[in-house]
Structures are given as structure tokens and as C-alpha cells.
Write a protein that holds these residues in place. Structure first.
Motif, PDB file in Angstrom:
ATOM      1  N   MET A   1      -3.636 -29.828  -6.161  1.00  0.00           N
ATOM      2  CA  MET A   1      -4.134 -30.270  -4.899  1.00  0.00           C
ATOM      3  C   MET A   1      -5.309 -29.378  -4.498  1.00  0.00           C
ATOM      4  O   MET A   1      -5.176 -28.175  -4.402  1.00  0.00           O
ATOM      5  CB  MET A   1      -3.001 -30.171  -3.870  1.00  0.00           C
ATOM      6  CG  MET A   1      -3.468 -30.285  -2.450  1.00  0.00           C
ATOM      7  SD  MET A   1      -2.121 -30.204  -1.278  1.00  0.00           S
ATOM      8  CE  MET A   1      -2.136 -28.482  -0.900  1.00  0.00           C
ATOM      9  N   GLU A   2      -6.475 -29.960  -4.336  1.00  0.00           N
ATOM     10  CA  GLU A   2      -7.661 -29.213  -3.908  1.00  0.00           C
ATOM     11  C   GLU A   2      -7.859 -29.403  -2.414  1.00  0.00           C
ATOM     12  O   GLU A   2      -7.772 -30.511  -1.906  1.00  0.00           O
ATOM     13  CB  GLU A   2      -8.899 -29.693  -4.653  1.00  0.00           C
ATOM     14  CG  GLU A   2     -10.134 -28.917  -4.287  1.00  0.00           C
ATOM     15  CD  GLU A   2     -11.343 -29.353  -5.078  1.00  0.00           C
ATOM     16  OE1 GLU A   2     -12.315 -29.785  -4.448  1.00  0.00           O
ATOM     17  OE2 GLU A   2     -11.300 -29.277  -6.310  1.00  0.00           O
ATOM     18  N   GLN A   3      -8.122 -28.293  -1.727  1.00  0.00           N
ATOM     19  CA  GLN A   3      -8.278 -28.330  -0.280  1.00  0.00           C
ATOM     20  C   GLN A   3      -9.491 -27.495   0.095  1.00  0.00           C
ATOM     21  O   GLN A   3      -9.649 -26.374  -0.385  1.00  0.00           O
ATOM     22  CB  GLN A   3      -7.020 -27.773   0.374  1.00  0.00           C
ATOM     23  CG  GLN A   3      -7.091 -27.654   1.858  1.00  0.00           C
ATOM     24  CD  GLN A   3      -5.842 -27.001   2.433  1.00  0.00           C
ATOM     25  OE1 GLN A   3      -4.967 -26.559   1.709  1.00  0.00           O
ATOM     26  NE2 GLN A   3      -5.775 -26.932   3.738  1.00  0.00           N
ATOM     27  N   THR A   4     -10.361 -28.035   0.955  1.00  0.00           N
ATOM     28  CA  THR A   4     -11.485 -27.270   1.475  1.00  0.00           C
ATOM     29  C   THR A   4     -10.993 -26.455   2.661  1.00  0.00           C
ATOM     30  O   THR A   4     -10.529 -27.017   3.655  1.00  0.00           O
ATOM     31  CB  THR A   4     -12.639 -28.190   1.893  1.00  0.00           C
ATOM     32  OG1 THR A   4     -13.078 -28.931   0.753  1.00  0.00           O
ATOM     33  CG2 THR A   4     -13.809 -27.397   2.446  1.00  0.00           C
ATOM     34  N   LYS A  19     -12.962 -23.320  -1.236  1.00  0.00           N
ATOM     35  CA  LYS A  19     -11.935 -24.275  -1.622  1.00  0.00           C
ATOM     36  C   LYS A  19     -10.715 -23.568  -2.170  1.00  0.00           C
ATOM     37  O   LYS A  19     -10.802 -22.463  -2.676  1.00  0.00           O
ATOM     38  CB  LYS A  19     -12.470 -25.242  -2.680  1.00  0.00           C
ATOM     39  CG  LYS A  19     -13.574 -26.109  -2.153  1.00  0.00           C
ATOM     40  CD  LYS A  19     -13.945 -27.183  -3.119  1.00  0.00           C
ATOM     41  CE  LYS A  19     -14.980 -28.093  -2.492  1.00  0.00           C
ATOM     42  NZ  LYS A  19     -15.190 -29.261  -3.304  1.00  0.00           N
ATOM     43  N   LYS A  20      -9.588 -24.243  -2.056  1.00  0.00           N
ATOM     44  CA  LYS A  20      -8.323 -23.712  -2.548  1.00  0.00           C
ATOM     45  C   LYS A  20      -7.710 -24.759  -3.478  1.00  0.00           C
ATOM     46  O   LYS A  20      -7.647 -25.936  -3.147  1.00  0.00           O
ATOM     47  CB  LYS A  20      -7.406 -23.451  -1.359  1.00  0.00           C
ATOM     48  CG  LYS A  20      -6.013 -23.024  -1.704  1.00  0.00           C
ATOM     49  CD  LYS A  20      -5.304 -22.647  -0.416  1.00  0.00           C
ATOM     50  CE  LYS A  20      -4.044 -23.417  -0.261  1.00  0.00           C
ATOM     51  NZ  LYS A  20      -3.289 -23.053   0.929  1.00  0.00           N
ATOM     52  N   GLN A  21      -7.299 -24.319  -4.642  1.00  0.00           N
ATOM     53  CA  GLN A  21      -6.644 -25.192  -5.625  1.00  0.00           C
ATOM     54  C   GLN A  21      -5.250 -24.642  -5.869  1.00  0.00           C
ATOM     55  O   GLN A  21      -5.090 -23.481  -6.221  1.00  0.00           O
ATOM     56  CB  GLN A  21      -7.441 -25.218  -6.934  1.00  0.00           C
ATOM     57  CG  GLN A  21      -6.867 -26.103  -8.000  1.00  0.00           C
ATOM     58  CD  GLN A  21      -7.154 -27.564  -7.763  1.00  0.00           C
ATOM     59  OE1 GLN A  21      -8.196 -27.902  -7.233  1.00  0.00           O
ATOM     60  NE2 GLN A  21      -6.253 -28.416  -8.139  1.00  0.00           N
ATOM     61  N   ARG A  22      -4.252 -25.459  -5.677  1.00  0.00           N
ATOM     62  CA  ARG A  22      -2.877 -24.994  -5.824  1.00  0.00           C
ATOM     63  C   ARG A  22      -2.169 -25.794  -6.910  1.00  0.00           C
ATOM     64  O   ARG A  22      -2.281 -27.007  -6.978  1.00  0.00           O
ATOM     65  CB  ARG A  22      -2.133 -25.162  -4.505  1.00  0.00           C
ATOM     66  CG  ARG A  22      -0.731 -24.678  -4.569  1.00  0.00           C
ATOM     67  CD  ARG A  22      -0.039 -24.859  -3.261  1.00  0.00           C
ATOM     68  NE  ARG A  22       1.336 -24.451  -3.444  1.00  0.00           N
ATOM     69  CZ  ARG A  22       2.054 -23.872  -2.545  1.00  0.00           C
ATOM     70  NH1 ARG A  22       1.542 -23.637  -1.371  1.00  0.00           N
ATOM     71  NH2 ARG A  22       3.290 -23.543  -2.787  1.00  0.00           N
ATOM     72  N   PHE A  23      -1.436 -25.072  -7.735  1.00  0.00           N
ATOM     73  CA  PHE A  23      -0.631 -25.680  -8.785  1.00  0.00           C
ATOM     74  C   PHE A  23       0.827 -25.336  -8.545  1.00  0.00           C
ATOM     75  O   PHE A  23       1.147 -24.199  -8.238  1.00  0.00           O
ATOM     76  CB  PHE A  23      -1.045 -25.158 -10.172  1.00  0.00           C
ATOM     77  CG  PHE A  23      -2.463 -25.465 -10.525  1.00  0.00           C
ATOM     78  CD1 PHE A  23      -2.807 -26.701 -11.030  1.00  0.00           C
ATOM     79  CD2 PHE A  23      -3.454 -24.522 -10.347  1.00  0.00           C
ATOM     80  CE1 PHE A  23      -4.120 -26.991 -11.353  1.00  0.00           C
ATOM     81  CE2 PHE A  23      -4.769 -24.797 -10.665  1.00  0.00           C
ATOM     82  CZ  PHE A  23      -5.097 -26.037 -11.164  1.00  0.00           C
ATOM     83  N   CYS A  51     -12.423 -19.599 -13.590  1.00  0.00           N
ATOM     84  CA  CYS A  51     -11.680 -20.551 -12.764  1.00  0.00           C
ATOM     85  C   CYS A  51     -11.889 -21.968 -13.259  1.00  0.00           C
ATOM     86  O   CYS A  51     -10.963 -22.780 -13.284  1.00  0.00           O
ATOM     87  CB  CYS A  51     -12.082 -20.429 -11.307  1.00  0.00           C
ATOM     88  SG  CYS A  51     -11.258 -19.082 -10.463  1.00  0.00           S
ATOM     89  N   TYR A  52     -13.108 -22.304 -13.640  1.00  0.00           N
ATOM     90  CA  TYR A  52     -13.378 -23.620 -14.199  1.00  0.00           C
ATOM     91  C   TYR A  52     -12.537 -23.856 -15.444  1.00  0.00           C
ATOM     92  O   TYR A  52     -11.946 -24.922 -15.609  1.00  0.00           O
ATOM     93  CB  TYR A  52     -14.874 -23.744 -14.510  1.00  0.00           C
ATOM     94  CG  TYR A  52     -15.197 -24.960 -15.340  1.00  0.00           C
ATOM     95  CD1 TYR A  52     -15.236 -26.217 -14.760  1.00  0.00           C
ATOM     96  CD2 TYR A  52     -15.450 -24.855 -16.707  1.00  0.00           C
ATOM     97  CE1 TYR A  52     -15.523 -27.344 -15.526  1.00  0.00           C
ATOM     98  CE2 TYR A  52     -15.732 -25.957 -17.466  1.00  0.00           C
ATOM     99  CZ  TYR A  52     -15.771 -27.197 -16.864  1.00  0.00           C
ATOM    100  OH  TYR A  52     -16.043 -28.312 -17.627  1.00  0.00           O
ATOM    101  N   LEU A  55      -8.990 -24.720 -14.671  1.00  0.00           N
ATOM    102  CA  LEU A  55      -8.788 -26.053 -14.091  1.00  0.00           C
ATOM    103  C   LEU A  55      -8.853 -27.184 -15.102  1.00  0.00           C
ATOM    104  O   LEU A  55      -8.259 -28.233 -14.887  1.00  0.00           O
ATOM    105  CB  LEU A  55      -9.807 -26.313 -12.992  1.00  0.00           C
ATOM    106  CG  LEU A  55      -9.634 -25.488 -11.730  1.00  0.00           C
ATOM    107  CD1 LEU A  55     -10.812 -25.697 -10.796  1.00  0.00           C
ATOM    108  CD2 LEU A  55      -8.346 -25.864 -11.038  1.00  0.00           C
TER     109      LEU A  55
END
Length: 56
Positions: A1-4, A19-23, A51-52, A55
């Protein structure tokens, strides 16, 4: 889930976004977590590249 988390317009016509990316862990709750933070210096792209790679 990506969140700004934050989005700010810059005077040069660009937008700065944090941005925040959560797994979710495969094993469920109770698993240890890590945090990977990059982009603290604008001219160091290696951390952003890592980081790329995480992902994709």
C-alpha cells in the motif's frame, strides 16, 4: 500500500512528495519490522535506487 504522507509545491514548478510504502509480513503479526529511509540528501541517489529494487 503506497501512501503520500506530504505533498508540497516548490517554487520551481515541481512537487516534493514524501511517500510511505508498507508491506505486510508473510508470517503475520508479531514479526520484526525494518524501516528504509532515503532521500535525506538530494544528490545521493544510491539509497533511492535500493528502495526501487526492494519494490520491484
Amino acid at each position: 500500500m503506497e501512501q503520500t504522507v506530504v505533498s508540497v509545491g516548490l517554487p520551481v514548478g515541481e512537487t516534493l512528495e514524501i511517500k510511505k510504502q508498507r508491506f505486510e509480513p508473510v508470517g503475520g503479526k508479531g514479526m520484526k519490522r525494518i524501516s528504509v529511509v532515503t532521500g535525506t540528501h538530494g544528490d545521493e541517489l544510491e539509497g533511492q535506487y535500493v528502495c526501487y529494487l526492494l519494490l520491484v
